[in-house]
Scaffold this motif. Structure first.
Motif, PDB file in Angstrom:
ATOM      1  N   UNK A 200      25.742  -5.148  41.208  1.00  0.00           N
ATOM      2  CA  UNK A 200      24.301  -5.322  41.022  1.00  0.00           C
ATOM      3  C   UNK A 200      23.987  -6.699  40.455  1.00  0.00           C
ATOM      4  N   UNK A 201      24.686  -7.096  39.391  1.00  0.00           N
ATOM      5  CA  UNK A 201      24.434  -8.400  38.791  1.00  0.00           C
ATOM      6  C   UNK A 201      24.953  -9.538  39.667  1.00  0.00           C
ATOM      7  N   UNK A 202      26.026  -9.286  40.429  1.00  0.00           N
ATOM      8  CA  UNK A 202      26.506 -10.301  41.362  1.00  0.00           C
ATOM      9  C   UNK A 202      25.470 -10.537  42.462  1.00  0.00           C
ATOM     10  N   UNK A 203      24.888  -9.454  42.964  1.00  0.00           N
ATOM     11  CA  UNK A 203      23.922  -9.578  44.057  1.00  0.00           C
ATOM     12  C   UNK A 203      22.572 -10.102  43.585  1.00  0.00           C
ATOM     13  N   UNK A 204      22.285  -9.987  42.293  1.00  0.00           N
ATOM     14  CA  UNK A 204      21.067 -10.628  41.767  1.00  0.00           C
ATOM     15  C   UNK A 204      21.127 -12.126  42.013  1.00  0.00           C
ATOM     16  N   UNK A 205      22.339 -12.675  41.964  1.00  0.00           N
ATOM     17  CA  UNK A 205      22.522 -14.104  42.252  1.00  0.00           C
ATOM     18  C   UNK A 205      22.657 -14.329  43.749  1.00  0.00           C
ATOM     19  N   UNK A 206      23.575 -13.595  44.386  1.00  0.00           N
ATOM     20  CA  UNK A 206      23.924 -13.866  45.781  1.00  0.00           C
ATOM     21  C   UNK A 206      22.809 -13.518  46.755  1.00  0.00           C
ATOM     22  N   UNK A 207      22.087 -12.445  46.514  1.00  0.00           N
ATOM     23  CA  UNK A 207      21.113 -11.954  47.492  1.00  0.00           C
ATOM     24  C   UNK A 207      19.663 -12.205  47.094  1.00  0.00           C
ATOM     25  N   UNK A 208      19.391 -12.195  45.780  1.00  0.00           N
ATOM     26  CA  UNK A 208      17.995 -12.173  45.357  1.00  0.00           C
ATOM     27  C   UNK A 208      17.503 -13.460  44.713  1.00  0.00           C
ATOM     28  N   UNK A 209      18.389 -14.425  44.517  1.00  0.00           N
ATOM     29  CA  UNK A 209      17.982 -15.644  43.810  1.00  0.00           C
ATOM     30  C   UNK A 209      16.818 -16.339  44.516  1.00  0.00           C
ATOM     31  N   UNK A 233      28.893  -2.117  27.975  1.00  0.00           N
ATOM     32  CA  UNK A 233      30.279  -2.268  28.388  1.00  0.00           C
ATOM     33  C   UNK A 233      31.021  -3.321  27.597  1.00  0.00           C
ATOM     34  N   UNK A 234      32.267  -3.553  27.989  1.00  0.00           N
ATOM     35  CA  UNK A 234      33.110  -4.549  27.323  1.00  0.00           C
ATOM     36  C   UNK A 234      33.016  -5.924  27.963  1.00  0.00           C
ATOM     37  N   UNK A 235      32.996  -5.957  29.314  1.00  0.00           N
ATOM     38  CA  UNK A 235      32.983  -7.236  30.030  1.00  0.00           C
ATOM     39  C   UNK A 235      32.308  -7.059  31.378  1.00  0.00           C
ATOM     40  N   UNK A 236      31.428  -7.977  31.717  1.00  0.00           N
ATOM     41  CA  UNK A 236      30.762  -7.968  33.017  1.00  0.00           C
ATOM     42  C   UNK A 236      31.513  -8.915  33.954  1.00  0.00           C
ATOM     43  N   UNK A 237      31.887  -8.401  35.113  1.00  0.00           N
ATOM     44  CA  UNK A 237      32.627  -9.207  36.088  1.00  0.00           C
ATOM     45  C   UNK A 237      31.681  -9.594  37.217  1.00  0.00           C
ATOM     46  N   UNK A 238      31.444 -10.897  37.359  1.00  0.00           N
ATOM     47  CA  UNK A 238      30.521 -11.428  38.357  1.00  0.00           C
ATOM     48  C   UNK A 238      31.306 -12.197  39.403  1.00  0.00           C
ATOM     49  N   UNK A 239      30.924 -12.023  40.636  1.00  0.00           N
ATOM     50  CA  UNK A 239      31.538 -12.769  41.732  1.00  0.00           C
ATOM     51  C   UNK A 239      30.432 -13.474  42.513  1.00  0.00           C
ATOM     52  N   UNK A 240      30.615 -14.753  42.806  1.00  0.00           N
ATOM     53  CA  UNK A 240      29.689 -15.477  43.672  1.00  0.00           C
ATOM     54  C   UNK A 240      30.483 -16.236  44.725  1.00  0.00           C
ATOM     55  N   UNK A 241      29.911 -16.312  45.914  1.00  0.00           N
ATOM     56  CA  UNK A 241      30.556 -17.023  47.015  1.00  0.00           C
ATOM     57  C   UNK A 241      30.119 -18.490  46.992  1.00  0.00           C
ATOM     58  N   UNK A 242      31.047 -19.388  47.334  1.00  0.00           N
ATOM     59  CA  UNK A 242      30.714 -20.812  47.354  1.00  0.00           C
ATOM     60  C   UNK A 242      29.542 -21.105  48.278  1.00  0.00           C
ATOM     61  N   UNK A 243      29.363 -20.290  49.313  1.00  0.00           N
ATOM     62  CA  UNK A 243      28.253 -20.504  50.240  1.00  0.00           C
ATOM     63  C   UNK A 243      26.893 -20.433  49.588  1.00  0.00           C
ATOM     64  N   UNK A 244      26.799 -19.788  48.419  1.00  0.00           N
ATOM     65  CA  UNK A 244      25.523 -19.684  47.715  1.00  0.00           C
ATOM     66  C   UNK A 244      25.053 -21.057  47.237  1.00  0.00           C
ATOM     67  N   UNK A 245      25.991 -21.963  47.054  1.00  0.00           N
ATOM     68  CA  UNK A 245      25.630 -23.309  46.595  1.00  0.00           C
ATOM     69  C   UNK A 245      25.017 -24.151  47.709  1.00  0.00           C
ATOM     70  N   UNK A 246      25.051 -23.672  48.922  1.00  0.00           N
ATOM     71  CA  UNK A 246      24.596 -24.441  50.075  1.00  0.00           C
ATOM     72  C   UNK A 246      23.120 -24.206  50.338  1.00  0.00           C
ATOM     73  N   UNK A 247      22.363 -25.285  50.423  1.00  0.00           N
ATOM     74  CA  UNK A 247      20.955 -25.196  50.777  1.00  0.00           C
ATOM     75  C   UNK A 247      20.754 -25.537  52.243  1.00  0.00           C
ATOM     76  N   UNK A 353      28.847 -11.711  47.774  1.00  0.00           N
ATOM     77  CA  UNK A 353      28.986 -12.423  49.047  1.00  0.00           C
ATOM     78  C   UNK A 353      27.604 -12.701  49.625  1.00  0.00           C
ATOM     79  N   UNK A 354      27.497 -13.769  50.352  1.00  0.00           N
ATOM     80  CA  UNK A 354      26.229 -14.138  50.970  1.00  0.00           C
ATOM     81  C   UNK A 354      25.798 -13.035  51.936  1.00  0.00           C
TER      82      UNK A 354
END
Length: 484
Positions: A200-209, A233-247, A353-354
């Motif tokens: 959910x938090x990964x997709x807030x960046x990857x899909x909804x930014x 929780x103890x630790x949040x694990x976030x994954x982002x794809x390098x493609x997100x940096x591409x405009x 992932x994008x």
């Protein structure tokens, strides 16, 4: 006692660039030397991905590392080899990141593949070791945490990973899990520590930014850091794809500004960045089976966890058997990348992932092109086998050569694109579907005209029900495999 908010975050960057199949090639075309059934613009496409996405992402990651933050790097063997072969300083920058003391380099299959789903484990092990050797040569240390792909959820693999020296396993923490478990704790799978990415938090960046219709738009570093701090929780694990940096025309300045401001925002919320190899030392909260983490379907034909539709399933069956029919093993392994299967789905992209949406026609067209690519590679290998008859009969078939099961009034939705798949589908079809085709001689005619196996056609004509027919085809399949 109520869960407290997370005070640790593992930020992961994903770099991967597969060899996609050439969608314009016909299956009858000869395969060029080197097994070229892949995109003719591969080299140029990678250069574009490198300049617009990878280099901007690595630049931001270095800024994080220089300020003392920790980052998890997931770079496939395919991406690394293409980056090393490119004429720029990308390889030097990547090596600098991989060797940093605040970086965990994740292990994975070299081709980011579906090899973990194969019946035989040897290909899976080969790819993991090949990737680990590559990473060790660049980073001067072997990966300690293994990253499962979005298509592979088999608990039995945990035993293999432990044997290969991995200390923990990363998997997906899909949305449907959140009502039952918290992905921000450590779990275990067959006594191997299991870490779950917060999708959910990964997709807030990857899909909804960039989604201006999102009710929480715009996403700022301060807002996001607060969400992390408020997540139990103890630790949040976030994954982002390098493609997100591409405009649209290079690095996306809005996203880059957000990402670079994130460390300071996290510290203002008393959230620290850390590494998965450290988090994995925490006490597990319970035992989980990887099969429960994937996307499950009631349809028995699409029963492999992570496979979403019948076209992906057909492609997988053809791919697995192609390992015995393609002498160019590098091409076969490139065809194992999960990206091929993602492109056979109408929607793909999750857990950082994008996101990509396709029409049904686009997904089907890629499926058809994929099977043509497999068929072309197999055809190029046929002269090297002892039995040309066996190699021809066992090969993968493009959709226009497949056997399409019909009830007499409608298409059932199932098609056989190889003798192997034909035997599997015969186990599931209804008696009336079998009788419709058998009474008309459809099975024997297809086997004679397409597979060109007169022996199987003759035996098939004598079958009285689907179970008997499936056994006849299985027996013939095994005999032909031995003749290769």
């Amino acid at each position: 006692m109520a869960d407290q908010g997370c005070r640790n975050l593992c930020m992961g960057l994903n770099i991967h660039f597969p060899y996609l199949v050439e969608t314009r090639a016909r299956w009858e075309e000869p395969v060029d030397k080197g097994g070229v059934c892949f995109s003719r613009s591969q080299e140029e496409d990678f250069k574009d991905y490198l300049s617009r996405a990878v280099l901007p992402a690595l630049d931001c990651i270095l800024a994080w590392l220089d300020s003392g933050e920790s980052v998890t790097l997931s770079a496939s063997g395919l991406a690394i080899e293409q980056l090393i072969g490119s004429e720029n300083d990308g390889a030097e920058v990547l090596t600098q990141v991989m060797r940093h003391r605040y970086v965990d380099n994740l292990g994975q299959t070299y081709y980011r593949s579906v090899a973990g789903l194969f019946e035989k484990i040897n290909e899976f092990i080969y790819q993991i070791n090949r990737h680990a050797d590559l990473v060790e040569g660049l980073a001067r240390r072997r990966p300690q945490v293994y990253e499962s792909t979005e298509f592979v959820f088999k608990s039995s693999l945990a035993d293999t990973l432990r044997t290969l020296g991995f200390l923990a396993l990363y998997s997906e923490g899909h949305e449907h899990l959140l009502s039952a478990i918290n992905p921000n704790y450590v779990y275990s799978c067959r006594k191997l520590p299991l870490l779950l990415r917060n999708c959910r938090l990964s997709d807030d960046i990857a899909h909804r930014f960039h989604d201006q219709t999102w009710d929480r738009y715009p996403l700022t570093a301060e807002k996001y850091a607060r969400w992390v701090a408020e997540t139990p929780g103890d630790c949040t694990h976030i994954r982002i794809d390098a493609g997100i940096f591409s405009g649209a025309r290079g690095a996306d300045p809005l996203f880059r500004e957000f990402f670079c401001a994130l460390p300071e925002a996290l510290h203002s919320q008393d959230v620290s960045t850390t590494l998965p190899s450290l988090v994995a030392r925490n006490r597990p909260w319970g035992e989980l089976q990887l099969e429960n983490l994937g996307l499950c379907f009631s349809d028995t034909i699409t029963s492999l966890t992570g496979i979403q539709n019948i076209h992906q399933q057909s492609a997988f069956w053809c791919l697995e058997h192609a390992g015995d029919l393609i002498t160019d093993q590098e091409s076969w392994r490139r065809l194992q990348s999960t990206a091929h299967f993602s492109r056979m789905a109408i929607t793909s992209g999750s857990c950082g992932r994008v996101a990509v949406k396709r029409t049904g026609k686009e997904a089907y067209d890629y499926f058809a092109a994929y099977l043509r690519g497999l068929a072309r590679c197999e055809a190029a290998s046929q002269p090297q086998f002892r039995s040309q008859l066996a190699a021809r009969a066992l090969r993968c078939l493009p959709p226009d050569k497949a056997f399409h099961f019909h009830s007499g009034s409608r298409f059932t939705g199932y098609s056989a694109h190889s003798m192997k798949e034909f035997s599997l589908l015969l186990e599931f079809i209804a008696d009336e579907v079998f009788r419709f085709h058998q009474d008309r001689g459809d099975f024997s005619r297809w086997i004679t005209e397409v597979l060109r196996d007169i022996t199987l056609a003759r035996n098939m004509a004598q079958c009285r029900d689907p179970a008997e027919a499936a056994q006849v085809v299985r027996d013939r399949f095994r005999k032909l495999c031995r003749l290769l």
